[in-house]
Design an enzyme around this catalytic site. Structure first.
Site, short mmCIF file in Angstrom:
data_model
loop_
_atom_site.label_atom_id
_atom_site.label_comp_id
_atom_site.label_asym_id
_atom_site.label_seq_id
_atom_site.Cartn_x
_atom_site.Cartn_y
_atom_site.Cartn_z
CG ASN A 78 -1.78 1.21 1.32
OD1 ASN A 78 -1.87 1.98 0.37
ND2 ASN A 78 -2.42 1.40 2.46
CD1 TRP A 79 3.40 0.83 -2.98
CD2 TRP A 79 3.88 2.23 -4.66
NE1 TRP A 79 4.23 0.16 -3.84
CE2 TRP A 79 4.54 0.99 -4.89
CE3 TRP A 79 4.04 3.24 -5.60
CZ2 TRP A 79 5.34 0.76 -6.02
CZ3 TRP A 79 4.83 3.01 -6.72
CH2 TRP A 79 5.48 1.80 -6.91
CE LYS A 80 -0.25 3.34 4.52
NZ LYS A 80 -0.37 3.46 5.97
CG HIS B 290 -6.00 1.97 4.39
ND1 HIS B 290 -5.64 2.99 5.25
CD2 HIS B 290 -5.01 1.05 4.46
CE1 HIS B 290 -4.46 2.69 5.79
NE2 HIS B 290 -4.06 1.52 5.32
CD GLU C 3 -3.25 5.64 6.14
OE1 GLU C 3 -3.11 5.70 4.91
OE2 GLU C 3 -2.40 5.11 6.89
CD GLU D 170 -4.04 -2.47 6.69
OE1 GLU D 170 -2.88 -2.66 6.33
OE2 GLU D 170 -4.68 -1.46 6.40
N GLY E 128 1.67 2.14 10.71
CA GLY E 128 2.64 3.23 10.66
C GLY E 128 3.23 3.58 12.01
CB SER F 65 4.22 -2.00 12.11
OG SER F 65 3.79 -0.66 12.32
P1 PGA Z 1 2.37 0.17 7.66
O1 PGA Z 1 0.98 0.43 6.88
O2 PGA Z 1 2.92 -1.14 7.11
O3 PGA Z 1 3.23 1.34 7.29
O4 PGA Z 1 2.04 0.08 9.10
C1 PGA Z 1 0.08 -0.60 6.61
C2 PGA Z 1 -1.13 -0.06 5.91
O5 PGA Z 1 -1.55 1.08 6.21
O6 PGA Z 1 -1.73 -0.73 5.05
#
Ligand code: PGA
Length: 249
Positions: free
Chosen positions: A9-11, A94, A96, A166, A172, A212
């Site tokens: 997931n590059w965001k 997601h 976010e 998640e 993150g 993470s």
């Molecule tokens: P992260 O993000 O691996 O940086 O914790 C995972 C995600 O948001 O899908």
């Protein structure tokens, strides 16, 4: 046998030249052929990524899409637009998107329906927040996210669905769920699907863990029987780290 999947997931990272660079480095890596590898560059770079990866064993997915087919929705992107540039998988729900863009279970249910009706595979994300876990409500929250956002789909639709659990507190933050916590929740998710649909459907669906995941913890997490792969944020932006995670099975 359930599919093993590692999706990056590059965001909101990587402009065009950075996308080109990261994908070129990734193509140089030796990747476990038994794992389906997915990358998700931001919208403007999906077409480039699709073309670059045409002959590589790496799929391209989008990070989001709108629930309507087209129309007056300034700034949005539809399923058919994604399909027209070669993208056939989309991440929905997601945390976010839920936290910063107001996407709730009801809206996500619509997005899921649209994606599936367009024959787009859906990586459906969900997971509890820290406070909810502290209060011991994590199983209830996860069940509700599934029931309200996903469980309107048909038995047949499940072939086009991948789940990504998640826990928000692990995204993150550098704090991962322990392999035991991941397994406990993944098992619960499978049981919940078996109750609502069938044991066969529950057995077939791939459930990814996200939050993470790094090269040094991936193999322990992926070693759990109900964990079928990962959704990787930060570590998917470095080709070496992402490849190490793919190869951690
Ligand atoms: P992260 O993000 O691996 O940086 O914790 C995972 C995600 O948001 O899908």
């Amino acid at each position: 046998m359930r599919k093993r999947i590692v999706a990056g997931n590059w965001k909101m990272n990587c402009d065009l030249s950075e996308t080109d660079y990261l994908l070129s480095r990734l193509m140089e890596q030796k990747l476990n052929p038994e794992v389906e590898v997915i990358v998700t560059p931001p919208f403007p770079n999906l077409y480039t990524a699709f073309n670059l990866l045409k002959n590589a064993p790496i799929d391209v997915a989008a990070q989001n899409m709108h629930q309507e087919a087209n129309g007056a929705y300034t700034g949005e992107v539809s399923a058919t637009m994604l399909k027209s540039v070669g993208v056939e998988t989309v991440i929905l729900g997601h945390s976010e998107r839920r936290a910063y863009f107001g996407e709730d279970n009801a809206l996500l249910a619509q997005k899921v329906s649209t994606a599936l009706s367009q024959e787009m595979r859906t990586i459906f994300c969900f997971g509890e927040e820290l406070q909810e876990r502290k209060e011991g409500r994590h199983f209830d929250v996860v069940k509700e996210q599934l029931q309200e956002g996903l469980f309107h789909i048909s038995n047949d639709d499940w072939k086009q669905v991948v789940l990504a659990y998640e826990p928000v507190w692990a995204i993150g933050t550098g704090e991962t769920a322990s392999p035991e916590q991941a397994q406990e929740m993944h098992q619960f998710i499978r049981e919940t699907i078996a109750e609502a649909y069938s044991q066969d459907i529950a057995n077939e669906v791939s459930i990814l863990y996200g939050g993470s995941v790094k090269p040094n913890n991936a193999s322990e997490i992926f070693g759990k029987p109900d964990v079928d792969g990962g959704l990787i944020g930060g570590a998917s932006l470095k080709a070496d780290d992402f490849a190490a995670i793919v190869n951690a099975f």
